[in-house]
Design a protein around this motif. Structure first.
Motif: not given
Length: 713
Positions: A426-430, A432-434, A436-438
């Motif tokens: 879940w932390q890795d997904a968070q 990765a999402n960060q 992606k946003s960056e």
């Protein structure tokens, strides 16, 4: 206490049960583990044992049947060989006798003595011998009850068809003994007569009678006598149980049966018999040169099934003519499968014994398993959540139950570890999402910045806000540079999309690496001069030929050198080339001693090293640089511009061209070295190299299409 008693609900009062449950609903009482185990073992073992017995019997029947087929075929081949050998022996012996002086020039007494001596020395049983005059056909000497030759004028040497003198014979007829002791001919124009059957089923041989004749020539070449004999050829037979020798059945070239276990069928044509189609099939297979087995269903009048092995034998009728006889070794199918009865009896006794043993074993196992399982069930019920874990007891004498307890304990431990892994995922997904946003934010900024510059410059020129033509051209040049920068960003995004979808295509051609490097250096020379960086580029006197896509390779080199210049504020950038072969390296500064060269790129190869004194990369973050949409540091990217796709695109392009790319850095502030490794190609011919380079390149494209895609690689 059984498992059924452990989980049996407590009895409710009759009134409460009536109020809580509808009267029509009946809940079955749970059965005990012991009873379930006993019933299931018996219910499962009985069908399995019966199925096993059936399969075993089928396998045994198939094996016995295959053995019988092979043995009957071999028996038929042996019978055919015996027939051929016996007839040839008779014919050879008869020819030898006809060429003796006694028959050619001797008196009748000498002839009688020679014939008697010949008959006593023959291995076959000779019934009788007949000597007839060569011209008048009158019988001169006869030991038979009746004349052997019914139509002597049809003999080949009397009709002018005889071959070389002294090498003539004729197989006149075949038959068996009748009730009077004389032969029963089986020629096509003779009806079958009553045949003496075998004495008993234990007889080992039956007898095939043949009549053979040969000419006797005088010294002057004239025909003096015709010598004929009737002999008995033994045929080994045995159709008793378990014996696979079989009875002998012989079918001549005209389809007439010469021998048969049923005496009434001897002399008949196979077309008149019940199994005419199968017998004709056997004869056809024999004419095709095959030997095999076949089942006969109407071979005997009683309708029993017989198994027949068959083969063919060439029987010489004369030195120039042969007949193909079909020889069968037949036996009843039940005799061939006699051993199956003993196997069936043994299996029945074994099945009964196994069923009894299964019942006793089920009782013992049910008692031994129920109590430990109840303990495991009680321990499992006490596990309510992961916060209050209690280990399951492992003190069981049964290894499987002890192993089950260990598995339960490991399962509880893995549940806790899985929860931790899920948390990390879940932390890795968070993250990765960060990222992606960056990436989206950076890309949006990179697209918006040149676009704003383009719009601003164009509007200034459009609104006539410039003081001179030179100022207008300056704004247009800025808009052009911003548009080119915007186009490069869009191209990078499109390239990475094509790479991930596998649709990016290459057009490989034979090119000189020096020329591509010079073009890239020329494009970056202005930026190098603006930043006052030292640039070291070697002069290479000889061409370095590689097979690659010119535009894509140029894009890769441009990305590498552009990054080196962009991330270097002071110091310089150095480009080094080195060709490597199996036994030679063209540079004293061997890159193999300083860096790890990818061994997957075969020799010979060329290594391009681009080294800068820039900001460097943390060794812990270097593996991220070749991944698309992943940036080592967003702040660094914002400081130096860019989307972070250059190295990811370069790596995929180099992989498609059969090379490899690597990055080395000692750490932040230590500079960076990028190694590009490409396989060398064979140089073009001298004539092509001295002429148009493009023509030489086109002639050496690896495929007619001139391109390859990542999916093809």
């Amino acid at each position: 206490m059984g498992l059924g008693q452990l989980i049996e609900p407590q009895a409710l009062p009759h009134a409460a049960a009536t109020e809580c449950s509808p009267p029509e609903m009946v809940h079955p009482r749970p059965q005990s583990f012991r009873r379930i185990l006993l019933l299931q073992i018996l219910l499962l073992s009985i069908p399995i044992l019966l199925l096993g017995q059936y399969v075993t019997l089928r396998k045994a029947r198939t094996s016995l049947l295959e053995t019988a087929r092979q043995n009957l075929t071999s028996s038929a081949i042996r019978k055919a060989a015996d027939i051929s050998r016996s007839i040839q022996s008779l014919q050879s012996s008869l020819q030898i006798v006809t060429q003796t002086n006694a028959l050619q020039t001797g008196s009748l007494a000498e002839i009688r003595q020679a014939i008697h001596q010949y008959a006593s020395q023959m291995p076959q049983d000779i019934d009788c011998i007949q000597l007839s005059d060569g011209r008048t056909h009158a019988i001169t000497l006869n030991t038979c009850n009746a004349p052997l030759l019914s139509t002597p004028s049809n003999l080949p040497w009397l009709t002018g068809e005889s071959p070389v003198r002294g090498n003539s014979f004729s197989l006149i007829d075949t038959g068996v003994l009748d009730a009077s002791g004389s032969s029963t001919p089986l020629s096509p124009d003779t009806e079958a007569q009553t045949i003496i059957p075998k004495a008993s089923s234990e007889d080992s041989y039956t007898w095939l009678e043949v009549i053979i004749a040969a000419p006797v020539y005088a010294a002057d070449g004239t025909l003096r006598y015709t010598l004929s004999l009737r002999a008995r050829l033994p045929q080994l037979e045995n159709t008793s149980a378990r014996s696979l020798v079989g009875d002998t059945v012989i079918i001549d070239d005209n389809g007439l049966i010469l021998t048969h276990p049923d005496p009434t069928q001897i002399g008949q044509s196979i077309d008149t018999l019940g199994d005419a189609d199968r017998l004709n099939s056997i004869v056809g297979n024999v004419k095709a040169g095959n030997s095999a087995t076949l089942h006969l269903f109407r071979f005997m009048p009683d309708g029993t099934e017989w198994l027949a092995g068959y083969t063919g034998v060439q029987v010489p009728q004369s030195p120039t003519e042969q007949q193909l006889w079909t020889v069968l070794a037949v036996t009843p199918l039940e005799h061939a499968l006699q051993g199956l009865k003993d196997i069936r009896q043994g299996l029945i006794l074994l099945t009964l014994g196994l069923l009894t043993a299964n019942g006793l074993l089920a009782l013992f196992i049910a008692r031994g398993l129920s109590l430990p399982i109840e303990r495991l069930s009680d321990s499992a019920q006490k596990v309510q959540d992961l916060a209050h874990l209690k280990t399951v007891p492992e003190d069981f004498r049964i290894w499987e139950l002890k192993h089950l307890a260990r598995v339960l304990n490991r399962m509880i431990k893995r549940l806790d570890e899985g929860a931790q892994e899920l948390k990390r995922a879940w932390q890795d997904a968070q993250l990765a999402n960060q990222l992606k946003s960056e990436f989206l934010a950076n890309t949006s900024h990179e697209l918006r910045t040149p676009l704003n510059a383009i719009i601003g410059c164009i509007r200034l020129v459009r609104d006539d806000c410039c003081d001179s033509r030179e100022e207008e051209l300056e704004f247009l040049d800025r808009a052009d540079a911003a548009a080119i920068h915007l186009l490069r960003i869009i191209n990078d995004i499109l390239d990475i999309a094509k790479i991930e979808s596998g649709t990016l295509s290459l057009k490989p051609e034979l090119i000189d690496l020096r020329q591509i490097l010079r073009e890239v250096v020329d494009l970056q020379s202005l930026q190098i001069q603006q930043k006052s960086l030292q640039f070291i580029y070697p002069e290479i006197p000889t061409a370095i030929w590689i097979l690659a896509d010119r535009a894509k390779l140029k894009q890769v080199l441009l990305n590498i050198i552009y990054n080196a210049v962009k991330f270097t504020e002071e110091g310089g950038v150095e480009v080094q080339l080195q060709t490597q072969t199996a036994d030679h390296t063209d540079s004293d500064n061997d890159l193999n001693a300083r860096y790890v060269i990818d061994p997957l790129v075969p020799l010979p190869r060329v290594v391009v090293a681009v080294r800068d004194t820039g900001i460097g990369v943390d060794p812990q973050q270097q593996h991220k640089l070749f991944q698309p949409f992943v940036m080592v540091d967003g702040s660094t990217t914002r400081r130096f511009e860019g989307t972070g796709l250059g190295l990811a695109i370069s790596k995929n392009l180099v992989d498609l061209m059969g090379g490899s790319i690597h990055l080395y850095s000692q750490g932040v502030g230590q500079g960076t070295t990028v190694l590009l490794v490409l396989p060398l190609a064979n140089p073009p011919d001298t004539e092509d190299a001295s002429g148009d380079n493009n023509g030489a390149i086109v002639d050496r494209l690896p495929s007619p299409s001139g391109s390859m895609t990542s999916a093809e690689r």
